[in-house]
Design a protein around this motif. Structure first.
Motif, PDB file in Angstrom:
ATOM      1  N   ALA A   1      64.892  68.648  79.130  1.00  0.00           N
ATOM      2  CA  ALA A   1      65.244  67.227  79.101  1.00  0.00           C
ATOM      3  C   ALA A   1      64.020  66.375  78.774  1.00  0.00           C
ATOM      4  CB  ALA A   1      65.838  66.811  80.441  1.00  0.00           C
ATOM      5  N   ALA A   2      62.890  66.674  79.398  1.00  0.00           N
ATOM      6  CA  ALA A   2      61.673  65.889  79.164  1.00  0.00           C
ATOM      7  C   ALA A   2      61.257  65.955  77.704  1.00  0.00           C
ATOM      8  CB  ALA A   2      60.550  66.390  80.061  1.00  0.00           C
ATOM      9  N   SER A   3      61.359  67.123  77.106  1.00  0.00           N
ATOM     10  CA  SER A   3      60.947  67.286  75.713  1.00  0.00           C
ATOM     11  C   SER A   3      61.811  66.441  74.784  1.00  0.00           C
ATOM     12  CB  SER A   3      61.032  68.761  75.322  1.00  0.00           C
ATOM     13  OG  SER A   3      60.610  68.954  73.994  1.00  0.00           O
ATOM     14  N   MET A   4      63.127  66.405  75.045  1.00  0.00           N
ATOM     15  CA  MET A   4      63.997  65.603  74.195  1.00  0.00           C
ATOM     16  C   MET A   4      63.814  64.110  74.466  1.00  0.00           C
ATOM     17  SD  MET A   4      68.157  65.420  73.794  1.00  0.00           S
ATOM     18  CE  MET A   4      68.386  64.483  75.294  1.00  0.00           C
ATOM     19  N   LEU A   5      63.741  63.724  75.750  1.00  0.00           N
ATOM     20  CA  LEU A   5      63.669  62.307  76.098  1.00  0.00           C
ATOM     21  C   LEU A   5      62.391  61.652  75.576  1.00  0.00           C
ATOM     22  CD1 LEU A   5      65.073  62.427  79.741  1.00  0.00           C
ATOM     23  CD2 LEU A   5      66.211  61.513  77.708  1.00  0.00           C
ATOM     24  N   GLN A   6      61.288  62.382  75.608  1.00  0.00           N
ATOM     25  CA  GLN A   6      60.041  61.817  75.102  1.00  0.00           C
ATOM     26  C   GLN A   6      60.149  61.416  73.633  1.00  0.00           C
ATOM     27  OE1 GLN A   6      56.185  63.699  76.468  1.00  0.00           O
ATOM     28  NE2 GLN A   6      57.636  65.200  77.262  1.00  0.00           N
ATOM     29  N   ALA A   7      61.030  62.122  72.921  1.00  0.00           N
ATOM     30  CA  ALA A   7      61.170  61.847  71.492  1.00  0.00           C
ATOM     31  C   ALA A   7      62.056  60.645  71.206  1.00  0.00           C
ATOM     32  CB  ALA A   7      61.752  63.078  70.785  1.00  0.00           C
ATOM     33  N   VAL A   8      62.839  60.185  72.202  1.00  0.00           N
ATOM     34  CA  VAL A   8      63.824  59.147  71.901  1.00  0.00           C
ATOM     35  C   VAL A   8      63.588  57.829  72.649  1.00  0.00           C
ATOM     36  CG1 VAL A   8      65.575  60.889  71.385  1.00  0.00           C
ATOM     37  CG2 VAL A   8      65.492  59.902  73.677  1.00  0.00           C
ATOM     38  N   VAL A   9      62.858  57.850  73.775  1.00  0.00           N
ATOM     39  CA  VAL A   9      62.686  56.614  74.531  1.00  0.00           C
ATOM     40  C   VAL A   9      61.637  55.719  73.871  1.00  0.00           C
ATOM     41  CG1 VAL A   9      63.361  57.687  76.709  1.00  0.00           C
ATOM     42  CG2 VAL A   9      60.938  57.627  76.054  1.00  0.00           C
ATOM     43  N   PRO A  10      61.664  54.417  74.146  1.00  0.00           N
ATOM     44  CA  PRO A  10      60.667  53.495  73.573  1.00  0.00           C
ATOM     45  C   PRO A  10      59.248  53.874  73.995  1.00  0.00           C
ATOM     46  CG  PRO A  10      62.528  52.288  74.499  1.00  0.00           C
ATOM     47  CD  PRO A  10      62.699  53.713  74.927  1.00  0.00           C
ATOM     48  N   PRO A  11      58.245  53.500  73.198  1.00  0.00           N
ATOM     49  CA  PRO A  11      56.855  53.872  73.487  1.00  0.00           C
ATOM     50  C   PRO A  11      56.395  53.498  74.893  1.00  0.00           C
ATOM     51  CG  PRO A  11      57.019  52.956  71.286  1.00  0.00           C
ATOM     52  CD  PRO A  11      58.370  52.776  71.914  1.00  0.00           C
ATOM     53  N   GLU A  12      56.820  52.358  75.409  1.00  0.00           N
ATOM     54  CA  GLU A  12      56.393  51.943  76.749  1.00  0.00           C
ATOM     55  C   GLU A  12      56.759  52.976  77.802  1.00  0.00           C
ATOM     56  OE1 GLU A  12      57.152  48.363  80.011  1.00  0.00           O
ATOM     57  OE2 GLU A  12      58.009  48.204  78.010  1.00  0.00           O
ATOM     58  N   LEU A  13      57.950  53.558  77.661  1.00  0.00           N
ATOM     59  CA  LEU A  13      58.374  54.601  78.600  1.00  0.00           C
ATOM     60  C   LEU A  13      57.676  55.923  78.295  1.00  0.00           C
ATOM     61  CD1 LEU A  13      62.208  53.940  78.868  1.00  0.00           C
ATOM     62  CD2 LEU A  13      60.499  53.606  80.657  1.00  0.00           C
ATOM     63  N   ARG A  14      57.637  56.275  77.013  1.00  0.00           N
ATOM     64  CA  ARG A  14      57.049  57.558  76.627  1.00  0.00           C
ATOM     65  C   ARG A  14      55.622  57.700  77.154  1.00  0.00           C
ATOM     66  NH1 ARG A  14      56.835  56.842  71.382  1.00  0.00           N
ATOM     67  NH2 ARG A  14      59.077  57.260  71.201  1.00  0.00           N
ATOM     68  N   GLU A  15      54.873  56.604  77.100  1.00  0.00           N
ATOM     69  CA  GLU A  15      53.457  56.667  77.456  1.00  0.00           C
ATOM     70  C   GLU A  15      53.198  56.499  78.954  1.00  0.00           C
ATOM     71  OE1 GLU A  15      51.928  53.545  75.061  1.00  0.00           O
ATOM     72  OE2 GLU A  15      52.468  54.535  73.164  1.00  0.00           O
ATOM     73  N   ASN A  16      54.172  55.984  79.705  1.00  0.00           N
ATOM     74  CA  ASN A  16      53.916  55.676  81.111  1.00  0.00           C
ATOM     75  C   ASN A  16      54.704  56.522  82.106  1.00  0.00           C
ATOM     76  OD1 ASN A  16      52.043  53.183  81.203  1.00  0.00           O
ATOM     77  ND2 ASN A  16      53.545  52.641  79.631  1.00  0.00           N
ATOM     78  N   VAL A  17      55.728  57.237  81.646  1.00  0.00           N
ATOM     79  CA  VAL A  17      56.464  58.133  82.545  1.00  0.00           C
ATOM     80  C   VAL A  17      55.645  59.397  82.776  1.00  0.00           C
ATOM     81  CG1 VAL A  17      58.504  59.614  82.766  1.00  0.00           C
ATOM     82  CG2 VAL A  17      58.750  57.269  81.925  1.00  0.00           C
ATOM     83  N   ASP A  18      55.595  59.848  84.020  1.00  0.00           N
ATOM     84  CA  ASP A  18      54.956  61.126  84.349  1.00  0.00           C
ATOM     85  C   ASP A  18      55.984  62.227  84.092  1.00  0.00           C
ATOM     86  OD1 ASP A  18      53.692  63.326  85.338  1.00  0.00           O
ATOM     87  OD2 ASP A  18      53.575  62.616  87.418  1.00  0.00           O
ATOM     88  N   TRP A  19      55.983  62.764  82.885  1.00  0.00           N
ATOM     89  CA  TRP A  19      57.019  63.710  82.488  1.00  0.00           C
ATOM     90  C   TRP A  19      56.945  65.011  83.276  1.00  0.00           C
ATOM     91  CZ3 TRP A  19      60.837  61.628  79.956  1.00  0.00           C
ATOM     92  CH2 TRP A  19      60.606  60.485  79.194  1.00  0.00           C
ATOM     93  N   ASN A  20      55.779  65.350  83.782  1.00  0.00           N
ATOM     94  CA  ASN A  20      55.662  66.565  84.597  1.00  0.00           C
ATOM     95  C   ASN A  20      56.370  66.424  85.944  1.00  0.00           C
ATOM     96  OD1 ASN A  20      54.102  68.012  82.696  1.00  0.00           O
ATOM     97  ND2 ASN A  20      52.222  67.015  83.408  1.00  0.00           N
ATOM     98  N   SER A  21      56.612  65.165  86.358  1.00  0.00           N
ATOM     99  CA  SER A  21      57.274  64.950  87.645  1.00  0.00           C
ATOM    100  C   SER A  21      58.791  64.829  87.513  1.00  0.00           C
ATOM    101  CB  SER A  21      56.727  63.678  88.311  1.00  0.00           C
ATOM    102  OG  SER A  21      57.184  62.512  87.631  1.00  0.00           O
ATOM    103  N   LEU A  22      59.309  64.896  86.283  1.00  0.00           N
ATOM    104  CA  LEU A  22      60.743  64.735  86.059  1.00  0.00           C
ATOM    105  C   LEU A  22      61.532  65.793  86.820  1.00  0.00           C
ATOM    106  CD1 LEU A  22      62.570  62.902  84.115  1.00  0.00           C
ATOM    107  CD2 LEU A  22      62.793  64.989  82.743  1.00  0.00           C
ATOM    108  N   ARG A  23      62.525  65.357  87.573  1.00  0.00           N
ATOM    109  CA  ARG A  23      63.377  66.299  88.303  1.00  0.00           C
ATOM    110  C   ARG A  23      64.825  65.832  88.250  1.00  0.00           C
ATOM    111  NH1 ARG A  23      65.084  64.518  93.201  1.00  0.00           N
ATOM    112  NH2 ARG A  23      64.032  62.701  94.113  1.00  0.00           N
ATOM    113  N   LEU A  24      65.732  66.796  88.282  1.00  0.00           N
ATOM    114  CA  LEU A  24      67.163  66.509  88.226  1.00  0.00           C
ATOM    115  C   LEU A  24      67.661  66.018  89.570  1.00  0.00           C
ATOM    116  CD1 LEU A  24      69.825  66.771  86.508  1.00  0.00           C
ATOM    117  CD2 LEU A  24      70.076  69.042  87.564  1.00  0.00           C
TER     118      LEU A  24
END
Length: 330
Positions: A23-46
């Motif tokens: 999910a993180a790999s796909m979402l990083q490609a589609v969300v706006p830059p503000e989110l892409r650069e500031n979300v801690d993608w390693n902490s993403l959990r379902l």
């Protein structure tokens, strides 16, 4: 098996994107830059649960994720909604707002001491036969002259519309890309190219393990493509990884056996309640229907059951007529 075949989009979506790394790999490609650069993608959990309306479960699937944001002191929710209707829905924004309210309700129920709400970023992953043609802003549902009123909510969703996307432009981790490509093909968009690209990527997967992705892929291809497309997909797998392509057709035969077993079992169970002849007829009908659900052609069905298409239709009509008589006399 029936649920896997009857709800292929939901099963594929959940099997793949419930994995936070996919999910993180796909979402990083589609969300706006503000989110892409500031979300801690390693902490993403379902986050467990679904928020869609019961009446729409056939055409919508959803996943909710929690992640850190910014310096780590804040957390947000990323709400991924798979919309697999054939055409875009103007009222999607209204439903999304309701779903977000349900998420906030659930948060408050879990922690009554909460003094603030966590932001929810709604992301619509649209798969259909026509491109998305509606605004993503909720306020646009109101007349233009009052959209600026303070009583009109401002609410916007992120849109991933793949209807005009080239298969080569699909982004994400390997299995996430395969899932997107298979859904593109299922909705008839550049199906041949999408299936070929998906098969080449699938050749790199290893069968077995914690999640058997080869089986998931096989089920989806069998449920959404005709026999010629299944064979072409299998051929591409064979070409790019020797022996690997046999996995798809092996699973096809396995599923056919399961279909026959389901039909025999249901026929026996109904036979005890409805009489041996009616149970026998029902068993044959269920066997053939099980084979049809997994994409078997009539040559294969005839060799496996001894029944051709015209005999099946006649048998189904006889069974339905006998069931109606039984109901009227009950």
């Amino acid at each position: 098996m029936a649920d896997e075949i009857d709800h292929p989009h939901d099963r594929l979506f959940r099997a793949v994107f419930s994995d936070a790394s996919q999910a993180a790999s796909m979402l990083q490609a589609v969300v706006p830059p503000e989110l892409r650069e500031n979300v801690d993608w390693n902490s993403l959990r379902l986050v467990e649960g679904t928020f869609v309306d019961d009446a729409l479960r056939e055409s919508e699937s959803d996943l909710l994720f929690d992640a850190g944001y910014g310096t780590g002191k804040h957390r947000l929710r990323l709400y991924l909604l798979l919309e697999h209707q054939s055409t875009p829905d103007v009222w999607m924004r209204f439903r999304l707002l309701k779903y977000c309210c349900r998420i906030w309700d659930a948060d408050l129920s879990d922690d009554r001491s909460r003094a603030e709400l966590r932001p929810v970023v709604p992301i619509v992953f649209y798969q259909g036969t026509r491109g998305w043609s509606h605004s993503t802003e909720f306020a646009d549902l109101f007349p233009p002259t009052i959209r600026g009123w303070p009583w009109v909510p401002r609410f916007e969703h992120v849109l991933l519309d793949q209807t005009g996307m080239d298969p080569g432009d699909v982004e994400g981790a390997v299995m996430g890309r395969i899932a997107q490509l298979l859904m593109m093909a299922a909705f008839g968009r550049q199906a041949e190219a999408a299936l070929e690209t998906a098969a080449r990527l699938a050749a790199s997967l290893v069968p077995g393990g914690t999640m058997d992705y080869i089986r998931i892929i096989s089920l989806y291809v069998l449920a959404t493509q005709d026999r010629a497309a299944v064979q072409a997909f299998d051929g591409t797998l064979r070409l790019h990884r020797r022996g690997q392509g046999e996995e798809v057709m092996s699973y096809a035969h396995e599923l056919l056996e399961e279909g026959r077993a389901e039909g025999r079992a249901e026929g026996r169970a109904r036979g005890r309640d409805e009489g041996r002849e009616e149970g026998f007829q029902r068993g044959k009908v269920e066997t053939v229907e099980g084979l049809l659900r997994v994409g078997a052609d009539w040559d294969l069905i005839r060799s496996a059951t001894g029944i051709d298409e015209s005999e099946f239709r006649a048998l189904k009509e006889r069974w339905a007529a006998s069931a109606q008589v039984r109901d009227e006399t009950a």
